[in-house]
Design a protein around this motif. Structure first.
Motif, PDB file in Angstrom:
ATOM      1  N   GLY A  75     -12.302  97.970  66.596  1.00  0.00           N
ATOM      2  CA  GLY A  75     -11.462  98.950  67.270  1.00  0.00           C
ATOM      3  C   GLY A  75     -12.058  99.414  68.590  1.00  0.00           C
ATOM      4  N   GLU A  76     -13.355  99.609  68.620  1.00  0.00           N
ATOM      5  CA  GLU A  76     -14.013  99.986  69.872  1.00  0.00           C
ATOM      6  C   GLU A  76     -13.908  98.875  70.903  1.00  0.00           C
ATOM      7  N   GLN A  77     -14.020  97.631  70.458  1.00  0.00           N
ATOM      8  CA  GLN A  77     -13.994  96.498  71.382  1.00  0.00           C
ATOM      9  C   GLN A  77     -12.626  96.326  72.038  1.00  0.00           C
ATOM     10  N   VAL A  78     -11.547  96.620  71.309  1.00  0.00           N
ATOM     11  CA  VAL A  78     -10.207  96.448  71.866  1.00  0.00           C
ATOM     12  C   VAL A  78      -9.678  97.724  72.498  1.00  0.00           C
ATOM     13  N   GLY A  79     -10.494  98.777  72.518  1.00  0.00           N
ATOM     14  CA  GLY A  79     -10.089 100.013  73.164  1.00  0.00           C
ATOM     15  C   GLY A  79      -9.275 100.960  72.310  1.00  0.00           C
ATOM     16  N   LEU A  80      -9.366 100.821  70.980  1.00  0.00           N
ATOM     17  CA  LEU A  80      -8.607 101.681  70.073  1.00  0.00           C
ATOM     18  C   LEU A  80      -9.525 102.476  69.146  1.00  0.00           C
ATOM     19  N   GLY A  81     -10.734 102.741  69.586  1.00  0.00           N
ATOM     20  CA  GLY A  81     -11.670 103.462  68.741  1.00  0.00           C
ATOM     21  C   GLY A  81     -11.183 104.849  68.369  1.00  0.00           C
ATOM     22  N   ASP A  82     -10.448 105.518  69.277  1.00  0.00           N
ATOM     23  CA  ASP A  82      -9.955 106.870  69.005  1.00  0.00           C
ATOM     24  C   ASP A  82      -8.742 106.869  68.093  1.00  0.00           C
ATOM     25  N   HIS A  83      -8.185 105.694  67.805  1.00  0.00           N
ATOM     26  CA  HIS A  83      -6.975 105.609  66.987  1.00  0.00           C
ATOM     27  C   HIS A  83      -7.275 105.285  65.521  1.00  0.00           C
ATOM     28  N   ILE A  84      -8.522 105.004  65.185  1.00  0.00           N
ATOM     29  CA  ILE A  84      -8.858 104.506  63.851  1.00  0.00           C
ATOM     30  C   ILE A  84      -9.630 105.571  63.074  1.00  0.00           C
ATOM     31  N   VAL A  85      -9.180 105.803  61.847  1.00  0.00           N
ATOM     32  CA  VAL A  85      -9.865 106.695  60.910  1.00  0.00           C
ATOM     33  C   VAL A  85     -10.029 105.926  59.606  1.00  0.00           C
ATOM     34  N   THR A  86     -11.246 105.903  59.062  1.00  0.00           N
ATOM     35  CA  THR A  86     -11.506 105.196  57.811  1.00  0.00           C
ATOM     36  C   THR A  86     -12.104 106.150  56.795  1.00  0.00           C
ATOM     37  N   ALA A  87     -11.853 105.846  55.519  1.00  0.00           N
ATOM     38  CA  ALA A  87     -12.399 106.672  54.437  1.00  0.00           C
ATOM     39  C   ALA A  87     -12.474 105.819  53.182  1.00  0.00           C
ATOM     40  N   VAL A  88     -13.586 105.924  52.467  1.00  0.00           N
ATOM     41  CA  VAL A  88     -13.762 105.237  51.191  1.00  0.00           C
ATOM     42  C   VAL A  88     -13.301 106.184  50.089  1.00  0.00           C
ATOM     43  N   THR A  89     -12.301 105.753  49.316  1.00  0.00           N
ATOM     44  CA  THR A  89     -11.740 106.569  48.245  1.00  0.00           C
ATOM     45  C   THR A  89     -11.899 105.841  46.914  1.00  0.00           C
ATOM     46  N   ALA A  90     -11.417 106.481  45.849  1.00  0.00           N
ATOM     47  CA  ALA A  90     -11.488 105.862  44.531  1.00  0.00           C
ATOM     48  C   ALA A  90     -10.611 104.615  44.446  1.00  0.00           C
ATOM     49  N   GLU A  91      -9.561 104.544  45.265  1.00  0.00           N
ATOM     50  CA  GLU A  91      -8.672 103.382  45.254  1.00  0.00           C
ATOM     51  C   GLU A  91      -9.177 102.248  46.132  1.00  0.00           C
ATOM     52  N   GLY A  92     -10.088 102.529  47.057  1.00  0.00           N
ATOM     53  CA  GLY A  92     -10.603 101.507  47.954  1.00  0.00           C
ATOM     54  C   GLY A  92     -10.867 102.064  49.343  1.00  0.00           C
ATOM     55  N   LEU A  93     -10.894 101.187  50.331  1.00  0.00           N
ATOM     56  CA  LEU A  93     -11.129 101.578  51.721  1.00  0.00           C
ATOM     57  C   LEU A  93      -9.789 101.845  52.394  1.00  0.00           C
ATOM     58  N   ARG A  94      -9.639 103.051  52.896  1.00  0.00           N
ATOM     59  CA  ARG A  94      -8.403 103.453  53.570  1.00  0.00           C
ATOM     60  C   ARG A  94      -8.618 103.418  55.077  1.00  0.00           C
ATOM     61  N   ILE A  95      -7.887 102.524  55.757  1.00  0.00           N
ATOM     62  CA  ILE A  95      -7.990 102.357  57.210  1.00  0.00           C
ATOM     63  C   ILE A  95      -6.684 102.859  57.824  1.00  0.00           C
ATOM     64  N   THR A  96      -6.766 103.889  58.652  1.00  0.00           N
ATOM     65  CA  THR A  96      -5.586 104.478  59.281  1.00  0.00           C
ATOM     66  C   THR A  96      -5.649 104.217  60.779  1.00  0.00           C
ATOM     67  N   VAL A  97      -4.593 103.626  61.315  1.00  0.00           N
ATOM     68  CA  VAL A  97      -4.458 103.407  62.759  1.00  0.00           C
ATOM     69  C   VAL A  97      -3.256 104.229  63.214  1.00  0.00           C
ATOM     70  N   HIS A  98      -3.498 105.293  63.975  1.00  0.00           N
ATOM     71  CA  HIS A  98      -2.445 106.240  64.308  1.00  0.00           C
ATOM     72  C   HIS A  98      -2.230 106.324  65.819  1.00  0.00           C
TER      73      HIS A  98
END
Length: 320
Positions: free
Chosen positions: A130-153
């Protein structure tokens, strides 16, 4: 000089040619004209070829996005659906899986990421891309009980899709196609969810365009571009559209952060739960005469079931 018959005035002048221009039609002037014609014809075919190549690329992107119609904003506070002009069909040729091509026909050995540490490592890789393509500020990640949650907003400055449509921006396409190959290395399955803000469409017909269809088409577009980047088709477990029912910012339902695509890299347990929820219905077994019940899904209910069935099983065995 000869005088014209019946006239007193006027003379007819007869000029005899020496014959030196009788072979002008055999010179090279026609070759220049023919060369100009061939050059113009070649330019025409070149332009037609470029247009055909561009149309094919647009059709592939539309098919990858689920052939969604182009939806645009119009006016204040409502969305309008625009026109969509489909192109020619793309030939359906069998394609050999890329993973088998690289391994000489042998299936690739994949790893199942199930621990929080392994999922966190994948999260760092996604954020680096995300940082390489210029979208670092748009990505939020979190490890939950269901798995890895990747949000691109979306943000107030830029979005992941063109306004009111399912056509992704160039930056989002680069992101999706670069993280797609990561799923060739792991055995985890993916849930893709699309979200919109609360801005409604002008039409409220049951089958008209809505935030439900828009969110679904955006999720399908994300799936398509990840597959074009190298993600196997079997890596996708579920594609859903959530419309505006699960906002990231409930206090501001029309905020940019609510427009997002979420990628949930599921753990093995969560993937099995999804399969069981939407898979084959459990077979009913008689709990007591005249009463049907589905098999228990938890250890406590299973223990209770066994306790209740023990007297009945004892009576059945005691009968001659």
């Amino acid at each position: 000089m000869l005088k014209r018959a019946g006239q007193e005035h006027g003379e007819v002048v007869v000029k005899k040619s020496g014959g030196k221009h009788q072979h002008e039609e055999h010179n090279s002037a026609w070759k220049v004209a023919f060369a100009d014609f061939c050059l113009a014809l070649m330019c025409l075919f070149l332009v037609l070829w470029v247009l055909a190549a561009r149309d094919k690329e647009e059709i592939e992107m539309a098919m990858a996005a689920g052939a969604a119609p182009n939806m645009t904003y119009q006016g204040q506070g409502v969305r309008m659906i625009g026109e969509y002009q489909p192109g020619s069909l793309i030939p359906k040729n069998p394609v050999r899986p890329q993973a088998q091509e690289e391994t000489g026909g042998q299936p690739r050995v994949q790893k199942l990421l199930d621990s929080p540490e392994e999922l966190a490592q994948l999260s760092r890789r996604v954020r680096e891309v995300g940082e390489q393509v210029g979208l670092g500020d748009h990505i939020v990640t979190a490890v939950t009980a269901e798995g890895l949650r990747i949000t691109v907003h979306d943000t107030e400055q830029s979005g992941m899709f063109k306004l009111g449509s399912a056509e992704p921006t160039a930056e989002f396409v680069r992101l999706l196609r670069r993280i797609g190959p990561m799923f060739r290395e792991i055995d985890n399955q993916l849930v893709i969810a699309g979200h919109t803000d609360a801005l409604p469409y002008s039409s409220h017909s049951a089958f008209a365009a809505s935030n439900w269809s828009l969110s679904m088409q955006r999720a399908l577009a994300a799936r398509g571009h990840m597959m074009l980047g190298g993600m196997p088709e079997r890596s996708v477990l579920q594609v859903i559209g959530m419309a505006e029912v699960a906002p990231a910012d409930p206090e501001q339902p029309q905020a940019a952060i609510n427009r997002r695509v979420e990628l949930l890299v599921t753990t093995k347990a969560h993937a099995q739960n999804v399969h069981q929820t939407f898979g084959r219905l459990p077979v009913s077994e008689p709990l007591t005469p005249g009463l049907q019940s589905s098999p228990a899904d938890t250890p406590m209910l299973e223990l209770l079931r066994k306790v209740l069935l023990q007297p009945l099983q004892g009576e059945a065995q005691a009968k001659p």
